[in-house]
Design a protein around this motif. Structure first.
Motif, PDB file in Angstrom:
ATOM      1  N   ASP A   8       1.025  -1.259  -0.129  1.00  8.31           N
ATOM      2  CA  ASP A   8       0.049   0.057   0.070  1.00  8.31           C
ATOM      3  C   ASP A   8       0.675   1.205  -0.163  1.00  8.31           C
ATOM      4  O   ASP A   8       2.208   1.140  -0.183  1.00  8.31           O
ATOM      5  CB  ASP A   8      -1.033   0.096   1.207  1.00  8.31           C
ATOM      6  N   TYR A   9       0.246   2.527  -0.050  1.00  6.26           N
ATOM      7  CA  TYR A   9       1.023   3.726  -0.038  1.00  6.26           C
ATOM      8  C   TYR A   9       1.732   3.795   1.236  1.00  6.26           C
ATOM      9  O   TYR A   9       2.897   4.675   1.081  1.00  6.26           O
ATOM     10  CB  TYR A   9      -0.139   4.861  -0.020  1.00  6.26           C
ATOM     11  N   GLU A  10       1.615   3.446   2.361  1.00  2.00           N
ATOM     12  CA  GLU A  10       2.331   3.635   3.512  1.00  2.00           C
ATOM     13  C   GLU A  10       3.737   2.706   3.473  1.00  2.00           C
ATOM     14  O   GLU A  10       4.797   3.378   3.577  1.00  2.00           O
ATOM     15  CB  GLU A  10       1.763   3.010   4.739  1.00  2.00           C
ATOM     16  N   ALA A  11       3.507   1.205   2.971  1.00  2.00           N
ATOM     17  CA  ALA A  11       4.721   0.674   2.517  1.00  2.00           C
ATOM     18  C   ALA A  11       5.574   1.297   1.500  1.00  2.00           C
ATOM     19  O   ALA A  11       6.793   1.350   1.683  1.00  2.00           O
ATOM     20  CB  ALA A  11       4.315  -0.682   2.227  1.00  2.00           C
ATOM     21  N   SER A  13       5.557   4.442   0.678  1.00  3.52           N
ATOM     22  CA  SER A  13       6.623   5.882   1.378  1.00  3.52           C
ATOM     23  C   SER A  13       7.703   5.400   2.336  1.00  3.52           C
ATOM     24  O   SER A  13       8.778   5.857   2.210  1.00  3.52           O
ATOM     25  CB  SER A  13       5.491   6.612   1.957  1.00  3.52           C
ATOM     26  N   ARG A  14       7.464   4.467   3.111  1.00  6.25           N
ATOM     27  CA  ARG A  14       8.640   3.720   3.947  1.00  6.25           C
ATOM     28  C   ARG A  14       9.823   3.425   3.096  1.00  6.25           C
ATOM     29  O   ARG A  14      11.036   3.737   3.719  1.00  6.25           O
ATOM     30  CB  ARG A  14       8.148   2.992   4.749  1.00  6.25           C
ATOM     31  N   GLY A  42       4.159  11.344   1.629  1.00  9.80           N
ATOM     32  CA  GLY A  42       4.323  10.259   2.541  1.00  9.80           C
ATOM     33  C   GLY A  42       5.986  10.198   2.712  1.00  9.80           C
ATOM     34  O   GLY A  42       6.265  10.015   4.107  1.00  9.80           O
ATOM     35  N   HIS A  45       7.062  13.176   4.785  1.00 10.57           N
ATOM     36  CA  HIS A  45       6.714  13.359   6.091  1.00 10.57           C
ATOM     37  C   HIS A  45       7.480  12.399   6.931  1.00 10.57           C
ATOM     38  O   HIS A  45       8.123  12.790   8.124  1.00 10.57           O
ATOM     39  CB  HIS A  45       5.157  12.606   6.302  1.00 10.57           C
ATOM     40  N   LEU A  46       7.970  11.213   6.463  1.00  9.49           N
ATOM     41  CA  LEU A  46       8.689  10.212   7.047  1.00  9.49           C
ATOM     42  C   LEU A  46      10.311  11.027   7.332  1.00  9.49           C
ATOM     43  O   LEU A  46      10.911  10.777   8.364  1.00  9.49           O
ATOM     44  CB  LEU A  46       8.906   9.016   6.505  1.00  9.49           C
ATOM     45  N   SER A 198       1.280   5.055  -7.036  1.00  8.70           N
ATOM     46  CA  SER A 198       0.304   4.687  -6.185  1.00  8.70           C
ATOM     47  C   SER A 198      -1.036   4.960  -6.601  1.00  8.70           C
ATOM     48  O   SER A 198      -1.311   5.815  -7.171  1.00  8.70           O
ATOM     49  CB  SER A 198       0.441   5.501  -4.732  1.00  8.70           C
ATOM     50  N   ASP A 234       2.583   0.220  -5.563  1.00 11.09           N
ATOM     51  CA  ASP A 234       1.686  -0.268  -4.573  1.00 11.09           C
ATOM     52  C   ASP A 234       0.721  -1.290  -5.245  1.00 11.09           C
ATOM     53  O   ASP A 234       0.638  -1.444  -6.635  1.00 11.09           O
ATOM     54  CB  ASP A 234       0.974   0.662  -3.584  1.00 11.09           C
TER      55      ASP A 234
END
Length: 254
Positions: A8-11, A13-14, A42, A45-46, A198, A234
């Protein structure tokens, strides 16, 4: 080109943030090429969070953004100067004199494009270039065309791009129709490229860029020829990529 499939988007971005952070730790005076738009938020942000936690130091980093709208001043809320200031520059210890974007208010766009290329070359080129991908396969504002634009140039935004960017402006009529964009030369000369994709609206562009032929009609497809390009995709953006590829988790092209 390495294509990496994440959930997903979070993965996504990380994974991207880990790549950028690793670049900075390995080479504190790295030259980063940066992108704007919703996709890298994302990632930024990280990076800001890790800086605040004392895990990153940007003091020796130089940045070059891909593009800027023609006719928007740096203080305009929808300029990419303002975007970067809001989401990254004001939150980490980047040195302002080493954060470069094209001048959208330049009286001579051709001269400004030449100056921008010269600045990139004087900095030694891009160490790590972050990219997004447009619904029509564009990277930066390198729109589908009959040829690849090599140098920084005046870019005429396609109808698809104008409509996609309309969400950031009060009215469709307010969206700029032109921009100054870094060309494919600086992107392809970057030591490493990371492209982020994404969402279901990027699925067709990803499929054409990754699975199709290399063509200026799909500008991102040229990354198939880059020696160190990583595409982070993603599940939604990978929907049209062959299932066997997606299950593999990672593929190499070229």
């Amino acid at each position: 080109m390495d294509v990496v499939f994440v959930e997903d988007y979070e993965a996504m971005s990380r994974r991207a943030a880990e790549i950028v952070a690793g670049q900075i730790r390995q080479k504190p005076d790295s030259v980063l090429g940066l992108a704007t738009g919703s996709t890298p938020l994302g990632l930024y942000h990280l990076l800001c969070r890790w800086y605040a936690a004392g895990r990153l130091d940007f003091s020796a980093v130089t940045t070059f953004n891909l593009d800027e709208y023609i006719g928007l001043s740096p203080t305009h809320p929808q300029s990419y100067h303002a975007f970067m200031q809001k989401h990254l520059f004001s939150k980490v210890n980047l040195c302002p004199v080493r954060c470069f974007l094209p001048d959208g208010m330049a009286g001579d766009v051709l001269a400004e494009a030449g100056r921008y290329d010269a600045r990139i070359e004087a900095a030694g080129g891009i160490d790590l270039q972050v990219l997004g991908i447009g619904r029509n396969g564009h990277i930066g504002f390198n729109e589908p065309d009959d040829h690849f634009a090599v140098r920084t140039h005046r870019a005429y935004l396609s109808d698809d791009t104008i409509k996609a960017n309309a969400r950031f402006f009060p009215r469709l009529a307010d969206v700029p129709r032109e921009a100054i964009s870094v060309g494919m030369g600086a992107i392809m000369k970057a030591q490493r490229v990371v492209l982020l994709a994404s969402g279901p609206d990027k699925a067709e562009a990803v499929h054409r860029a990754v699975c199709g032929v290399v063509t200026p009609r799909v500008p991102a497809s040229i990354l198939q020829l880059h020696r160190a390009a990583t595409v982070l995709v993603d599940a939604d953006a990978a929907a049209l990529v062959p299932e066997k590829w997606r299950h593999a988790g990672r593929i190499h092209i070229g």
